[in-house]
Design an enzyme around this catalytic site. Structure first.
Site, PDB file in Angstrom:
ATOM      1  CE  LYS A  34      -0.436  -0.405   5.012  1.00 38.66           C
ATOM      2  NZ  LYS A  34      -1.247  -0.993   6.088  1.00 38.66           N
ATOM      3  NE  ARG A 129      -6.922   0.041  10.822  1.00 35.53           N
ATOM      4  CZ  ARG A 129      -5.667  -0.135  10.405  1.00 35.53           C
ATOM      5  NH1 ARG A 129      -4.791   0.856  10.540  1.00 35.53           N
ATOM      6  NH2 ARG A 129      -5.276  -1.272   9.872  1.00 35.53           N
ATOM      7  CE1 TYR A 251      12.438  31.407   6.922  1.00 33.22           C
ATOM      8  CE2 TYR A 251      12.686  29.062   6.481  1.00 33.22           C
ATOM      9  CZ  TYR A 251      12.515  30.357   6.023  1.00 33.22           C
ATOM     10  OH  TYR A 251      12.426  30.603   4.694  1.00 33.22           O
TER      11      TYR A 251
HETATM   12  C1  PLP Z   1      -0.489  -2.025   6.673  1.00 37.42           C
HETATM   13  C2  PLP Z   1      -1.058  -3.360   7.031  1.00 37.42           C
HETATM   14  C3  PLP Z   1      -0.222  -4.464   7.244  1.00 37.42           C
HETATM   15  C4  PLP Z   1       1.287  -4.361   7.239  1.00 37.42           C
HETATM   16  O1  PLP Z   1       1.718  -3.810   8.466  1.00 37.42           O
HETATM   17  P1  PLP Z   1       3.286  -3.625   8.789  1.00 37.42           P
HETATM   18  O2  PLP Z   1       3.283  -3.138  10.197  1.00 37.42           O
HETATM   19  O3  PLP Z   1       3.794  -2.603   7.848  1.00 37.42           O
HETATM   20  O4  PLP Z   1       3.927  -4.946   8.604  1.00 37.42           O
HETATM   21  C5  PLP Z   1      -0.816  -5.694   7.463  1.00 37.42           C
HETATM   22  N1  PLP Z   1      -2.170  -5.823   7.497  1.00 37.42           N
HETATM   23  C6  PLP Z   1      -2.996  -4.778   7.337  1.00 37.42           C
HETATM   24  C7  PLP Z   1      -4.472  -4.993   7.396  1.00 37.42           C
HETATM   25  C8  PLP Z   1      -2.476  -3.510   7.103  1.00 37.42           C
HETATM   26  O5  PLP Z   1      -3.303  -2.473   6.942  1.00 37.42           O
END
Ligand code: PLP
Length: 352
Positions: A34, A129, A251
């Site tokens: 992703k 979630r 800054y």
């Molecule tokens: C992003 C995600 C993962 C991977 O998690 P990592 O901590 O990057 O290994 C696995 N399962 C779901 C549902 C996710 O959203």
């Protein structure tokens, strides 16, 4: 000459990390790609991960891109479909969908096609979630099982605490209590669970961050886990300034020199994806030596301390994170996690 900032992607490290993960589990590996493969570029990362058993991502368009690039593995949409009119595309491209809500079930009920849709049914075991509650689950599973459009069903959940002291026990017990009697494939583990809790491996593991060579744990380094960084964000010193005691940097002048010192300006700022919240003292490599950032990060530049690095000057190579400078360390100094830094790599940074 263009601005010296660039991201170097070591795709052999991606292959190495996949092999390192395989050595820890007999489960099939669904590589999570992703967010443009955590900032590494979707298709190029998938090519390096071609030995994975499946791919998981969010956008239907990205899934279609992968299919069209020739990948034959299962491809899973982690949030599933968002509207009934996406269902024909899922069928056409043989994409698997998470189903996590009653709304998706209703959309599915209106879909006339028979057979074929691979469904990953998500149980909410405490993360709150996505997913059906334990109270809904048995009924929902029956509905999905009987649905004429549905093919193979995989049961899944996601851990909220696999990387911290709370652990996975309560969520795992909840999952087992509900699905223990089902003879369906299961998937629970993200990177942290995969690395720390073999009892969660089941049929499919879903590693993301570990593939990219960062650690999911605050107290264990990627190197200790046998993982190699894939992304190195590098640039150069483009200016050197001598400071007197009392001179300030950047800054707001948040850094004030206590004595005479030599500083460098690096062509990298928050518009490149470097975190603006990185405070004075965030580690950075200049000419292969560790030093620290000074003052506030600007849009296109940041300052580094060269006082102890007499050889460093204009043109010295700077590694913001990656080879020799773990992204986890930079993230910790900036009050965030490696995931956020990798994903935030800006489009304007050329990839080498
Ligand atoms: C992003 C995600 C993962 C991977 O998690 P990592 O901590 O990057 O290994 C696995 N399962 C779901 C549902 C996710 O959203």
């Amino acid at each position: 000459m263009s601005r010296p900032i660039h991201a170097k992607l070591d795709f052999s490290a991606l292959e190495h990390n996949l092999r390192a993960i395989r050595r820890r589990t007999d489960a099939r590996v669904m590589a999570v790609i992703k967010a443009e493969a955590y900032g590494h570029g979707l298709v190029r990362a998938a090519e390096a991960l071609r030995a994975a058993d499946g791919f998981a991502l969010l956008d239907l368009q990205d899934a279609v891109r992968l299919r069209e690039a020739g990948f034959r593995q299962p491809i899973l949409l982690l949030e599933g479909f968002f509207a009934a009119d996406e269902l024909p595309l899922l069928a056409e491209y043989e994409l698997a969908s998470v189903i996590h809500s009653s709304q998706q079930l209703a959309q599915l009920s209106a879909y006339p096609r028979r057979g074929g849709l691979a469904v990953w049914l998500k149980l909410n075991t405490g993360m709150n979630r996505l997913g059906f509650t334990p109270a809904q689950f048995t009924q929902v599973l029956e509905t999905v099982r009987r649905h004429p459009a549905v093919g193979e069903i995989t049961l899944m959940t996601h851990f909220a605490h696999a990387d911290d002291a709370v652990g996975v026990e309560a969520q795992l017990a909840c999952f087992d209590a509900l699905v223990g009697g089902q003879r369906l494939p299961r998937s629970l583990a993200n990177s942290a669970a995969l690395l720390r809790y073999p009892q969660t491996h089941a049929d499919w593991v879903r590693p993301g961050i570990s593939l990219y060579g960062a650690s999911p744990f605050a107290e264990v380094s990627a190197e200790q886990l046998g993982l190699r960084p894939v992304m190195t964000l590098a640039s150069e010193v483009i200016s050197v300034t001598e400071l007197k005691a009392g001179d300030r940097v950047g800054y707001g002048g948040s850094f004030c020199a206590e004595r005479a010192m030599r500083i460098g300006t690096v062509a990298c700022g928050y518009a490149d994806g470097y975190p603006r919240h990185a405070p004075t003292g965030t580690p950075v490599l200049v000419g292969g030596q560790r030093t620290r950032t000074l003052g506030r990060v600007s849009m296109d530049m940041l300052s580094v301390d060269l006082s102890e690095l007499p050889e460093a000057g204009i043109g010295s190579r700077v590694v913001l994170w990656g080879e020799g400078m773990p992204v986890d360390e930079v993230a910790r100094a900036a009050g965030t996690i490696s995931y956020e830094l990798l994903c935030a790599l800006a489009r304007r940074v050329p990839i080498k």
